[in-house]
Enzyme design. Structure first.
Site, PDB file in Angstrom:
ATOM      1  N   LYS A  74       0.832  -1.207   0.000  1.00  0.00           N
ATOM      2  CA  LYS A  74       0.000   0.000   0.000  1.00  0.00           C
ATOM      3  C   LYS A  74       0.870   1.262   0.000  1.00  0.00           C
ATOM      4  O   LYS A  74       0.595   2.222  -0.712  1.00  0.00           O
ATOM      5  CB  LYS A  74      -0.936  -0.010   1.215  1.00  0.00           C
ATOM      6  CG  LYS A  74      -2.035  -1.068   1.088  1.00  0.00           C
ATOM      7  CD  LYS A  74      -2.806  -1.317   2.381  1.00  0.00           C
ATOM      8  CE  LYS A  74      -3.781  -2.486   2.165  1.00  0.00           C
ATOM      9  NZ  LYS A  74      -4.533  -2.846   3.382  1.00  0.00           N
ATOM     10  N   GLN A 113      -4.092  -1.304   9.664  1.00  0.00           N
ATOM     11  CA  GLN A 113      -4.099  -2.646   9.071  1.00  0.00           C
ATOM     12  C   GLN A 113      -4.707  -3.666  10.034  1.00  0.00           C
ATOM     13  O   GLN A 113      -4.301  -3.744  11.196  1.00  0.00           O
ATOM     14  CB  GLN A 113      -2.662  -3.055   8.696  1.00  0.00           C
ATOM     15  CG  GLN A 113      -2.572  -4.381   7.980  1.00  0.00           C
ATOM     16  CD  GLN A 113      -3.220  -4.361   6.597  1.00  0.00           C
ATOM     17  OE1 GLN A 113      -3.108  -3.398   5.845  1.00  0.00           O
ATOM     18  NE2 GLN A 113      -3.922  -5.427   6.256  1.00  0.00           N
ATOM     19  N   ASP A 131     -10.579   3.275   4.310  1.00  0.00           N
ATOM     20  CA  ASP A 131     -10.976   1.862   4.221  1.00  0.00           C
ATOM     21  C   ASP A 131     -12.500   1.731   4.255  1.00  0.00           C
ATOM     22  O   ASP A 131     -13.037   0.639   4.004  1.00  0.00           O
ATOM     23  CB  ASP A 131     -10.374   1.060   5.381  1.00  0.00           C
ATOM     24  CG  ASP A 131      -9.216   0.174   4.929  1.00  0.00           C
ATOM     25  OD1 ASP A 131      -9.062  -0.007   3.706  1.00  0.00           O
ATOM     26  OD2 ASP A 131      -8.491  -0.340   5.802  1.00  0.00           O
TER      27      ASP A 131
END
Ligand SMILES: NC(=O)c1ccc[n+]([C@@H]2O[C@H](COP(=O)([O-])OP(=O)(O)OC[C@H]3O[C@@H](n4cnc5c(N)ncnc54)[C@H](OP(=O)(O)O)[C@@H]3O)[C@@H](O)[C@H]2O)c1
Length: 292
Positions: free
Chosen positions: A55, A99, A122
Site C-alpha cells: 500500500k 491494518q 478503508d
C-alpha cells in the site's frame, strides 16, 4: 464450448492508478499540497507487513505522501487511540489506514471507529457503513468498490439484474450488497447458514463469492452466461486459489475474474482512489463529513 471472457483486474487496476496519479499531480499543482495516507501496523504479522508495504509503495508511485507508523505488539489500545487522534488532527494526513487484523486484546471496531469519517479511506467505520446503507455520499470499502469498478469496466448491466453475494462480512459482503442495491440490482446475500446455496447461486446474473474456501463454487452452480466475480483467497502450495473452480466455471460463465489477477489488484487501486477523494474533500469546503 465457448469460454467466458476473463476480466483482467491487473489492467483495470493499472488504469485506475494512472488516473489517480494524473489527478494527484493536478490537485498538487492547484492546491500546493500533496495527498497523504497514514498507515498503522501493530505487531509483526508477516502477511500484514507485506500488505502495508505494498500500500505504501502504491502511494508513492502515484505521487502521494505515505506516513508509516509501526507499533510493537505490546502497544496498548490507549496508545493506538492516541495515535489515531493525532492523525485525525494532522492536516498532512488525508487518509488513515489501520491494518487489520490487530493483535489479541484490541477491540477492532472501537479502534477503527476512532478514525474520522472524512479520513476513513478503508470505509470501515460505523459512520461510513451507515452512510452507505442510507444512500449518502461517503468513502466506501475498497474491495467492494473494486468489484463495482471491474463490473463497470466489463460493461455489466446491473440495473434489474439478479446479484448473489456469498459472504456477509462487514469488510466485504455487506457493503458489496449495498453497492449492488444502489446500482438497482436485485440482491441476495448468502452465508454459512444458507439453505440450498447452489440453487440460490444458479439464479444469479452476477455471482460474487467472498468466502475463503478454495474451489467452493462449482460449474453447476452457475447460470450459463453469468458474470462470476471471485473475491476469495486461499493460500495453497500451488499459490493463491479462489472460491471458484475457475477452469470448469469459465466454460459456463459469460465473464469471470481470475485469482490472482482479478479482484486482488483492485483493492489497493481503490484505496488510492479513496485517499484522493478524501484529499479533494479536505481541499474544498462542503466535502465529506469532517466529524465522526
Ligand atoms: N483484496 C482482496 O482480494 C480481498 C479483500 C477482502 C477479502 N478477500 C478474501 O475474501 C474472502 C472473504 O473475506 P471476508 O473478510 O469477508 O471473510 P470472513 O469475514 O471470514 O467472511 C466469510 C463469509 O463466508 C461465509 N461462509 C463461510 N463458509 C461458507 C459456506 N460453506 N457457504 C456459504 N458461506 C460461507 C461466512 O458465513 P457466516 O457469516 O455465516 O459465518 C462469512 O459470511 C477471504 O478469502 C478473503 O481473503 C480478498
Amino acid at each position: 464450448v465457448s469460454e467466458a471472457k476473463v476480466i483482467d483486474g491487473k489492467a483495470v487496476a493499472a488504469a485506475v492508478r494512472q488516473q489517480v496519479a494524473d489527478d494527484v499531480s493536478r490537485l498538487s499543482a492547484q492546491t500546493g499540497r500533496v495527498p497523504g495516507l497514514a498507515t498503522i501496523l501493530v505487531g509483526d504479522d508477516p502477511a500484514s507487513a507485506v500488505y502495508v508495504a505494498s500500500k505504501r509503495k502504491a502511494c508513492q508511485e502515484v505521487g502521494m505522501n505515505s506516513f508509516h507508523h509501526a507499533m510493537p505488539a505490546t502497544t496498548t489500545p490507549v496508545e493506538l487511540l492516541a495515535l489515531i487522534d493525532q492523525l485525525n488532527e494532522d492536516p498532512n494526513v488525508d487518509g488513515i489506514l489501520c491494518q487489520l487484523p490487530l493483535p489479541d486484546g484490541f477491540d477492532e471496531l472501537e479502534i477503527v471507529n476512532r478514525i474520522r469519517a472524512g479520513k476513513d479511506v478503508d470505509g470501515l467505520t460505523v459512520l461510513s457503513a451507515g452512510r452507505l446503507a442510507s444512500g449518502m455520499d461517503g468513502l466506501r470499502p475498497c474491495t467492494p468498490l473494486g468489484v463495482m469498478t471491474l463490473l463497470e469496466s466489463a460493461g455489466v448491466e446491473l440495473e434489474g439484474a439478479t446479484a448473489v453475494v456469498i459472504g456477509r462480512s462487514n469488510l466485504f459482503g455487506k457493503p458489496m450488497a449495498q453497492l449492488l442495491l444502489q446500482a438497482n440490482a436485485t440482491v441476495t446475500t448468502c452465508h454459512s447458514r444458507t439453505r440450498d446455496l447452489p440453487g440460490v447461486c444458479r439464479s444469479a446474473d452476477v455471482l460474487i463469492a467472498a468466502v475463503g474456501r478454495a474451489n467452493l463454487v462449482k460449474p453447476d452452480w452457475v447460470k450459463p452466461g453469468a458474470v462470476v466475480i471471485d473475491v476469495g483467497i486461499t493460500r495453497a502450495q500451488s499459490g493463491l486459489v479462489g472460491d471458484v473452480e475457475f477452469e470448469a466455471v469459465r466454460k459456463v460463465a459469460g465473464a469471470i475474474t481470475p485469482v490472482p489477477g482479478g479482484v486482488g489488484p483492485m483493492t489497493i487501486a481503490c484505496l488510492l482512489g479513496n485517499t484522493l477523494r478524501a484529499a479533494r474533500s479536505a481541499a474544498s469546503a462542503g466535502g465529506l463529513p469532517a466529524t465522526g
